[in-house]
Design an enzyme around this catalytic site. Structure first.
Site, PDB file in Angstrom:
ATOM      1  N   GLU A  30      27.961  35.172  17.846  1.00 10.56           N
ATOM      2  CA  GLU A  30      28.755  35.464  16.656  1.00 10.56           C
ATOM      3  C   GLU A  30      29.544  34.227  16.220  1.00 10.56           C
ATOM      4  OE1 GLU A  30      32.296  37.965  17.286  1.00 10.56           O
ATOM      5  OE2 GLU A  30      31.791  37.947  19.411  1.00 10.56           O
ATOM      6  N   ASP A 147      31.477  48.080  15.879  1.00  6.08           N
ATOM      7  CA  ASP A 147      30.548  47.608  16.911  1.00  6.08           C
ATOM      8  C   ASP A 147      29.820  48.790  17.539  1.00  6.08           C
ATOM      9  OD1 ASP A 147      31.772  45.214  16.367  1.00  6.08           O
ATOM     10  OD2 ASP A 147      32.647  44.928  18.357  1.00  6.08           O
ATOM     11  N   LYS A 164      37.523  45.068  25.066  1.00  2.02           N
ATOM     12  CA  LYS A 164      38.876  44.517  25.147  1.00  2.02           C
ATOM     13  C   LYS A 164      39.858  45.518  25.750  1.00  2.02           C
ATOM     14  CE  LYS A 164      38.133  41.421  21.214  1.00  2.02           C
ATOM     15  NZ  LYS A 164      36.743  41.795  20.931  1.00  2.02           N
TER      16      LYS A 164
END
Length: 374
Positions: A30, A147, A164
């Site tokens: 990315e 996502d 995360k």
């Protein structure tokens, strides 16, 4: 090299185009980590370290961005430097991708848009430090990362260090399970949490053999699934941050965000900055480490899966079948066999159909059944 997928132009760097044409492994990366991660020049330096880590594993890196109404598959050093030093480049998720392409400007791709672009480009592998997930308090806000949504739609294997720590990781795992997205931890028992070695959640599967994982990914798609396959690998122990320390920082930051009215897309950056302040910058260093370590592992995976990496796709052509891929009856390269009438499994099917017709007939008024009218 420029190639159109439908009406979407894909521009390949020379290195990536050659690798795909020759059947060499390629790993998608990315570009959002360049523009919305570390400050300049650390962001440019880290982007190059990530690409070098992929090469060290034996694959070719393809950092993906948007420019001039085109998807660029493979950024040059000049591209990386320009994106790293230019402010205001928008963060482009999968829902934003058609609009930014139409506008013709610059765009830095997130995990969600990167897997869209990777699949279009014919690259079955993507590496990211950490994925998005279900946010804390999602039962009130409905804040779920795109996502996760995109993983249910794109056939790309994703190597990452879990999700995360700022997220609700239990709900994130529940979401992936509900949508049948496989999660395999490589040489680790637990699902990692970005710059924490463990989230405290046991991984659904642990596999230590690259060849076995390669076959599992291939099997996932051979079984007709059109979704992603997640492979997690934790950050190095020496670079990791204690999970309890991170959680304490997040709890305080969540309360502050609620008080300050921080919501939506802004919440992730707000919380990440709060964790960085609470850890006195150690989380930023851990962030750099996890980007590189996941890329190293990502570069190792494609070689056993060389048959899955090929030329850029021809949108008018039918999807190719790997010579080693099982047919619909598990026989390599053989189509579904025709079964002659009243042979093999046919009688059982005929009996089932006859029974079905009989049941429907008996349900009609006036039908004779054992000497009486129904």
């Amino acid at each position: 090299m420029t190639r159109e997928h439908g009406r979407v132009p894909l521009v390949y760097s020379e290195e990536v185009a050659d690798a795909l044409a020759e059947g060499r492994p390629v790993v998608a990366l990315e570009s959002n980590v360049i523009t919305h991660g570390l400050p300049y020049p650390d962001n440019a330096a880290t982007a190059r370290k990530v690409e070098d880590a992929v090469r060290a594993g034996g694959a070719i890196p393809a950092t993906i961005c948007v420019e001039g109404g085109q998807i660029k598959v493979g950024m040059t050093d000049e591209d990386v430097e320009r994106f790293a030093s230019t402010s205001g480049i928008p963060k482009v998720s999968s829902r934003d991708l058609p609009v930014v392409l139409a506008q013709g400007g610059l765009g830095a791709l997130t995990v969600a848009s990167s897997v869209v672009a990777a699949e279009l480009a014919g690259i079955p592998f993507f590496s990211s430090a950490g994925i998005g997930g279900v946010h804390r308090g999602a039962e009130k806000t409905m804040d779920v990362s795109s996502d996760l949504i995109q993983f249910t739609r794109s056939k790309v294997a994703v190597v990452c260090a879990g999700a995360k720590s700022i997220l609700d990781l239990n709900l994130t795992m529940e979401y992936l399970e509900t949508h049948c997205v496989p999660v395999v931890s490589y040489r680790s028992d637990d699902f990692p949490a970005f710059y924490c070695v463990s989230s405290g959640i046991r991984s659904p599967q642990r596999l230590d053999d690259e060849q076995v994982i390669a076959r599992a990914v291939d099997n996932h798609w051979a079984l007709g699934n059109n979704s992603s396959f997640l492979i997690t690998t934790p950050v190095r122990e020496e670079d990791a941050i204690d999970a309890s320390e991170v959680d304490a920082a997040i709890t305080g930051a969540m309360a502050a965000a609620e008080r300050d009215g921080v919501r939506g897309n802004a919440i992730t950056k707000y919380l990440m900055r709060a964790v960085d302040a609470a850890t006195e910058g150690r989380s930023s260093r851990a962030n750099m480490s996890v980007l590189v370590s996941t890329a190293e592992v990502g570069g190792v995976w494609p070689p056993p899966m060389r048959g899955m990496s090929g030329r850029p796709p021809d949108p008018s052509a039918a999807p190719p079948r790997s010579p080693s891929a099982p047919g619909r009856f598990g026989v390599p390269g053989k189509p579904y066999p025709r079964i002659p009438k009243n042979q093999g499994i046919a009688p059982a099917r005929v009996r089932a159909v006859q029974t079905s017709h009989r049941v429907r007939a008996l349900s009609r008024p006036g039908t004779q059944r054992k000497g009486r009218t129904v």
